[in-house]
Design a protein around this motif. Structure first.
Motif, PDB file in Angstrom:
ATOM      1  N   GLY A 110      -9.785  -0.861   7.958  1.00 26.32           N
ATOM      2  CA  GLY A 110      -9.383  -1.877   6.987  1.00 26.32           C
ATOM      3  C   GLY A 110     -10.398  -2.052   5.877  1.00 26.32           C
ATOM      4  N   VAL A 111     -11.685  -2.061   6.236  1.00 29.34           N
ATOM      5  CA  VAL A 111     -12.738  -2.215   5.229  1.00 29.34           C
ATOM      6  C   VAL A 111     -12.762  -1.013   4.287  1.00 29.34           C
ATOM      7  CG1 VAL A 111     -15.232  -2.312   4.892  1.00 29.34           C
ATOM      8  CG2 VAL A 111     -14.156  -3.711   6.672  1.00 29.34           C
ATOM      9  N   VAL A 112     -12.642   0.206   4.854  1.00 28.87           N
ATOM     10  CA  VAL A 112     -12.641   1.417   4.013  1.00 28.87           C
ATOM     11  C   VAL A 112     -11.461   1.407   3.051  1.00 28.87           C
ATOM     12  CG1 VAL A 112     -12.387   3.927   4.052  1.00 28.87           C
ATOM     13  CG2 VAL A 112     -13.912   2.796   5.687  1.00 28.87           C
ATOM     14  N   GLY A 113     -10.281   1.024   3.560  1.00 30.00           N
ATOM     15  CA  GLY A 113      -9.102   0.981   2.692  1.00 30.00           C
ATOM     16  C   GLY A 113      -9.246  -0.029   1.582  1.00 30.00           C
ATOM     17  N   ALA A 114      -9.776  -1.229   1.915  1.00 32.10           N
ATOM     18  CA  ALA A 114      -9.921  -2.273   0.901  1.00 32.10           C
ATOM     19  C   ALA A 114     -10.928  -1.873  -0.169  1.00 32.10           C
ATOM     20  CB  ALA A 114     -10.341  -3.580   1.576  1.00 32.10           C
ATOM     21  N   ILE A 115     -12.063  -1.337   0.232  1.00 31.36           N
ATOM     22  CA  ILE A 115     -13.089  -0.958  -0.736  1.00 31.36           C
ATOM     23  C   ILE A 115     -12.693   0.298  -1.503  1.00 31.36           C
ATOM     24  CG2 ILE A 115     -15.484  -0.180  -0.983  1.00 31.36           C
ATOM     25  CD1 ILE A 115     -16.214  -1.932   1.385  1.00 31.36           C
ATOM     26  N   GLY A 116     -12.066   1.246  -0.809  1.00 41.14           N
ATOM     27  CA  GLY A 116     -11.757   2.523  -1.448  1.00 41.14           C
ATOM     28  C   GLY A 116     -10.619   2.474  -2.441  1.00 41.14           C
ATOM     29  N   PHE A 117      -9.645   1.577  -2.201  1.00 39.49           N
ATOM     30  CA  PHE A 117      -8.452   1.605  -3.060  1.00 39.49           C
ATOM     31  C   PHE A 117      -8.168   0.274  -3.738  1.00 39.49           C
ATOM     32  CE2 PHE A 117      -7.832   4.641   0.449  1.00 39.49           C
ATOM     33  CZ  PHE A 117      -7.787   5.823  -0.288  1.00 39.49           C
ATOM     34  N   GLY A 118      -8.621  -0.859  -3.180  1.00 36.17           N
ATOM     35  CA  GLY A 118      -8.429  -2.143  -3.830  1.00 36.17           C
ATOM     36  C   GLY A 118      -6.969  -2.513  -3.972  1.00 36.17           C
ATOM     37  N   GLY A 119      -6.693  -3.506  -4.799  1.00 40.51           N
ATOM     38  CA  GLY A 119      -5.323  -3.924  -5.061  1.00 40.51           C
ATOM     39  C   GLY A 119      -4.579  -4.294  -3.782  1.00 40.51           C
ATOM     40  N   PRO A 120      -3.386  -3.692  -3.539  1.00 40.32           N
ATOM     41  CA  PRO A 120      -2.605  -4.015  -2.340  1.00 40.32           C
ATOM     42  C   PRO A 120      -3.343  -3.708  -1.039  1.00 40.32           C
ATOM     43  CG  PRO A 120      -1.285  -2.782  -3.936  1.00 40.32           C
ATOM     44  CD  PRO A 120      -2.692  -2.724  -4.416  1.00 40.32           C
ATOM     45  N   PRO A 125       0.816  -1.217   0.000  1.00 38.43           N
ATOM     46  CA  PRO A 125       0.000   0.000   0.000  1.00 38.43           C
ATOM     47  C   PRO A 125       0.852   1.270   0.000  1.00 38.43           C
ATOM     48  CG  PRO A 125      -0.888  -1.577   1.561  1.00 38.43           C
ATOM     49  CD  PRO A 125       0.421  -2.120   1.098  1.00 38.43           C
ATOM     50  N   VAL A 126       1.990   1.239   0.711  1.00 39.37           N
ATOM     51  CA  VAL A 126       2.867   2.416   0.718  1.00 39.37           C
ATOM     52  C   VAL A 126       3.400   2.691  -0.682  1.00 39.37           C
ATOM     53  CG1 VAL A 126       5.053   3.341   1.582  1.00 39.37           C
ATOM     54  CG2 VAL A 126       3.506   2.139   3.139  1.00 39.37           C
ATOM     55  N   SER A 127       3.747   1.620  -1.383  1.00 38.94           N
ATOM     56  CA  SER A 127       4.270   1.812  -2.748  1.00 38.94           C
ATOM     57  C   SER A 127       3.210   2.407  -3.665  1.00 38.94           C
ATOM     58  CB  SER A 127       4.755   0.477  -3.319  1.00 38.94           C
ATOM     59  OG  SER A 127       3.670  -0.434  -3.488  1.00 38.94           O
ATOM     60  N   ASP A 128       1.935   2.146  -3.381  1.00 37.68           N
ATOM     61  CA  ASP A 128       0.848   2.761  -4.158  1.00 37.68           C
ATOM     62  C   ASP A 128       0.881   4.279  -4.013  1.00 37.68           C
ATOM     63  OD1 ASP A 128      -0.444   0.922  -5.651  1.00 37.68           O
ATOM     64  OD2 ASP A 128      -2.299   0.891  -4.479  1.00 37.68           O
ATOM     65  N   ILE A 129       1.185   4.728  -2.795  1.00 35.07           N
ATOM     66  CA  ILE A 129       1.202   6.172  -2.534  1.00 35.07           C
ATOM     67  C   ILE A 129       2.478   6.795  -3.081  1.00 35.07           C
ATOM     68  CG2 ILE A 129       1.138   7.933  -0.726  1.00 35.07           C
ATOM     69  CD1 ILE A 129      -0.343   5.880   1.036  1.00 35.07           C
ATOM     70  N   VAL A 130       3.606   6.164  -2.750  1.00 35.81           N
ATOM     71  CA  VAL A 130       4.907   6.728  -3.140  1.00 35.81           C
ATOM     72  C   VAL A 130       5.150   6.576  -4.638  1.00 35.81           C
ATOM     73  CG1 VAL A 130       7.397   6.595  -2.775  1.00 35.81           C
ATOM     74  CG2 VAL A 130       5.839   6.295  -0.848  1.00 35.81           C
ATOM     75  N   GLY A 131       4.712   5.464  -5.193  1.00 33.71           N
ATOM     76  CA  GLY A 131       4.994   5.178  -6.602  1.00 33.71           C
ATOM     77  C   GLY A 131       4.136   5.941  -7.589  1.00 33.71           C
ATOM     78  N   GLY A 132       3.113   6.627  -7.100  1.00 39.75           N
ATOM     79  CA  GLY A 132       2.303   7.428  -8.006  1.00 39.75           C
ATOM     80  C   GLY A 132       1.048   6.763  -8.496  1.00 39.75           C
ATOM     81  N   ALA A 182      -5.319   8.333   1.375  1.00 37.98           N
ATOM     82  CA  ALA A 182      -4.770   6.987   1.540  1.00 37.98           C
ATOM     83  C   ALA A 182      -3.678   6.974   2.616  1.00 37.98           C
ATOM     84  CB  ALA A 182      -4.209   6.476   0.208  1.00 37.98           C
ATOM     85  N   ALA A 183      -2.811   7.983   2.618  1.00 38.72           N
ATOM     86  CA  ALA A 183      -1.737   8.065   3.616  1.00 38.72           C
ATOM     87  C   ALA A 183      -2.317   8.238   5.016  1.00 38.72           C
ATOM     88  CB  ALA A 183      -0.801   9.218   3.272  1.00 38.72           C
ATOM     89  N   VAL A 184      -3.322   9.105   5.145  1.00 38.97           N
ATOM     90  CA  VAL A 184      -3.950   9.318   6.456  1.00 38.97           C
ATOM     91  C   VAL A 184      -4.602   8.039   6.949  1.00 38.97           C
ATOM     92  CG1 VAL A 184      -5.808  10.536   7.656  1.00 38.97           C
ATOM     93  CG2 VAL A 184      -4.295  11.786   6.093  1.00 38.97           C
ATOM     94  N   LEU A 185      -5.312   7.359   6.046  1.00 39.90           N
ATOM     95  CA  LEU A 185      -5.992   6.126   6.438  1.00 39.90           C
ATOM     96  C   LEU A 185      -4.984   5.050   6.851  1.00 39.90           C
ATOM     97  CD1 LEU A 185      -9.068   4.498   4.858  1.00 39.90           C
ATOM     98  CD2 LEU A 185      -7.036   3.102   5.147  1.00 39.90           C
ATOM     99  N   LEU A 186      -3.901   4.925   6.089  1.00 35.05           N
ATOM    100  CA  LEU A 186      -2.897   3.910   6.408  1.00 35.05           C
ATOM    101  C   LEU A 186      -2.235   4.191   7.752  1.00 35.05           C
ATOM    102  CD1 LEU A 186      -1.441   1.375   5.468  1.00 35.05           C
ATOM    103  CD2 LEU A 186       0.259   2.844   4.350  1.00 35.05           C
ATOM    104  N   PHE A 187      -1.924   5.465   8.014  1.00 30.07           N
ATOM    105  CA  PHE A 187      -1.324   5.832   9.295  1.00 30.07           C
ATOM    106  C   PHE A 187      -2.285   5.522  10.448  1.00 30.07           C
ATOM    107  CE2 PHE A 187      -0.726   8.866  12.742  1.00 30.07           C
ATOM    108  CZ  PHE A 187       0.614   8.672  13.043  1.00 30.07           C
ATOM    109  N   ALA A 188      -3.554   5.867  10.272  1.00 33.92           N
ATOM    110  CA  ALA A 188      -4.550   5.611  11.318  1.00 33.92           C
ATOM    111  C   ALA A 188      -4.732   4.111  11.544  1.00 33.92           C
ATOM    112  CB  ALA A 188      -5.882   6.255  10.934  1.00 33.92           C
ATOM    113  N   PHE A 189      -4.700   3.331  10.464  1.00 29.54           N
ATOM    114  CA  PHE A 189      -4.861   1.882  10.588  1.00 29.54           C
ATOM    115  C   PHE A 189      -3.709   1.273  11.387  1.00 29.54           C
ATOM    116  CE2 PHE A 189      -3.989  -2.426   9.132  1.00 29.54           C
ATOM    117  CZ  PHE A 189      -5.223  -3.036   9.282  1.00 29.54           C
ATOM    118  N   VAL A 190      -2.480   1.656  11.037  1.00 35.02           N
ATOM    119  CA  VAL A 190      -1.309   1.109  11.735  1.00 35.02           C
ATOM    120  C   VAL A 190      -1.340   1.515  13.212  1.00 35.02           C
ATOM    121  CG1 VAL A 190       1.209   1.173  11.889  1.00 35.02           C
ATOM    122  CG2 VAL A 190       0.091   1.003   9.654  1.00 35.02           C
TER     123      VAL A 190
END
Length: 380
Positions: free
Chosen positions: A91-101, A35-42, A52-60
């Motif tokens: 986790g559910v919001v991240g999976a539905i909102g962005f998919g993939g990784p 998921p981090v590579s999705d954000i950093v990689g463009g 996505a970054a805010v959600l990932l930080f909050a999830f961790v």
């Protein structure tokens, strides 16, 4: 060491080891690199990348906090379930909102389910996360291989950690059972010593007393001999009394011992135990009576109540001594009838001038209440 302390992720003695858990979790979080590579990689840009970054930080943060605030698998904080809910939603919001990784986020939540939820709830939660992974993958048009792999991870990790938790529970229950067997063996040996002491010394001392009485009657013509024999009789009677008191002490367990035993028995039966004692120490007679009451009450909770929680409360002041044993059990919804154990307890308490109340409690479950009036001289 308490039952809850033993049932942890910790070392061989069952003590909590947060550092060890933190290291293990940190290694597991390496998979969030995707998921981090999705954000950093463009792959995600603009506002989506920021969210996505805010959600990932909050999830961790929520995930780590959920694990670290607990002392172990079976010793949860009041914040455990609220944090678990927050982690699941993120986790559910991240999976539905962005998919993939981002479909890997539900994989982490099933690990928490395995360690924190009861087995049935954990299974239901794992299946729900499996549905989230499959549904989110289809909504985001992810390839079938990714959905299948992550779906299998949800299932396998969920089953694995549920099994680990159950195995740990069985191990601790076995250890508690072994401790209880050892304690019972020690108690039986103590009773054997008491019986032997009573049979051997009690018989011999009683014989000495009788012989002294006979010799005293035969030596009435010699005042000095009569006096010496009377002294022998007095000493023998005193020794016999002391032996009987010692044997009684061996056979009777004190209230603190019975409370400790109640904690072990209840927790081994899967019942959360809470013991509260207030006031001054009980007099000797009340101590033994309340010890017997605790044993009888806890036995009924374990055998008949089908409870998950039991509270034992002992209070003692200048007016009366009270023992209450309350549980949240569901056994025996009909009229409450005293069995042989409670009937015997009722007779003992009545002999001390007290009363026994036993029956369903107002808020559900059952309650045993022993009330014994106490004079001011007993409290001195």
């Amino acid at each position: 060491m308490s039952f809850a302390e033993r049932m942890t992720f910790g070392d061989a003695e069952g003590k909590p080891s947060r550092r060890r858990r933190l290291i293990g979790i940190s290694v597991g979080l390496v998979y969030l690199v995707f998921p981090v590579s999705d954000i950093v990689g463009g792959s995600l840009t603009g506002a989506r990348a920021v969210w996505a970054a805010v959600l990932l930080f909050a999830f961790v943060a929520s995930f780590l906090t959920t694990v670290l605030i607990n002392k172990g698998m079976f010793d949860h904080s009041r914040l455990t379930y609220p944090l678990l809910a927050v982690t699941s939603v993120l986790g559910v919001v991240g999976a539905i909102g962005f998919g993939g990784p981002w479909l890997s986020l539900p994989v982490y939540t099933v690990v928490l389910y395995g360690f924190t939820l009861p087995p049935l709830w954990a299974v239901v939660a794992v299946l729900a996360q499996l549905a989230v992974v499959v549904g989110a993958g289809l909504v985001n048009h992810d390839d079938a291989d990714t959905i299948i792999v992550l779906g299998l991870q949800v299932l396998t990790l969920g089953v694995l950690f549920i099994s680990v938790r159950n195995t740990r529970a069985l191990t601790v229950k076995l250890r508690l059972a072994q401790d209880e067997v050892a304690r019972l063996a020690a108690t039986e040996e103590r009773l054997r010593i008491a019986r032997d002491l009573h049979d051997l010394l009690g018989h011999s001392l009683s014989l000495i007393v009788l012989k002294s009485e006979l010799a005293g009657r035969l030596s009435e013509d010699s005042p000095q001999a009569h006096r010496e024999i009377s002294d022998i009789e007095t000493v023998a009677r005193k020794a016999l009394t002391e032996v009987r008191e010692a044997v009684t002490g061996y056979r009777q367990r004190s209230l603190p011992e019975e409370l400790d035993n109640a904690r072990v028995v209840l927790r081994a039966a899967g019942v959360a135990a809470e013991v509260r004692v207030s006031g001054t120490p009980l007099p000797e007679l009340l101590d033994g009576l309340f010890g017997w009451s605790v044993r009888e009450g806890v036995t009924n909770v374990v055998r008949h109540a089908r409870a998950t929680r039991c509270e034992i409360k002992v209070t003692f002041d200048a007016g009366h001594a009270t023992l209450e044993i309350m549980d949240n059990g569901t056994g025996g919804d009909g009229p409450y009838e005293m069995g042989n154990g409670l009937s015997g307890l009722n007779e003992r308490v009545a002999g001390a001038g007290g009363t026994v109340e036993a029956g369903p409690a107002r808020g559900g479950g059952h309650r045993l209440r022993v009330l014994v009036p106490v004079g001011k001289e007993a409290c001195a």
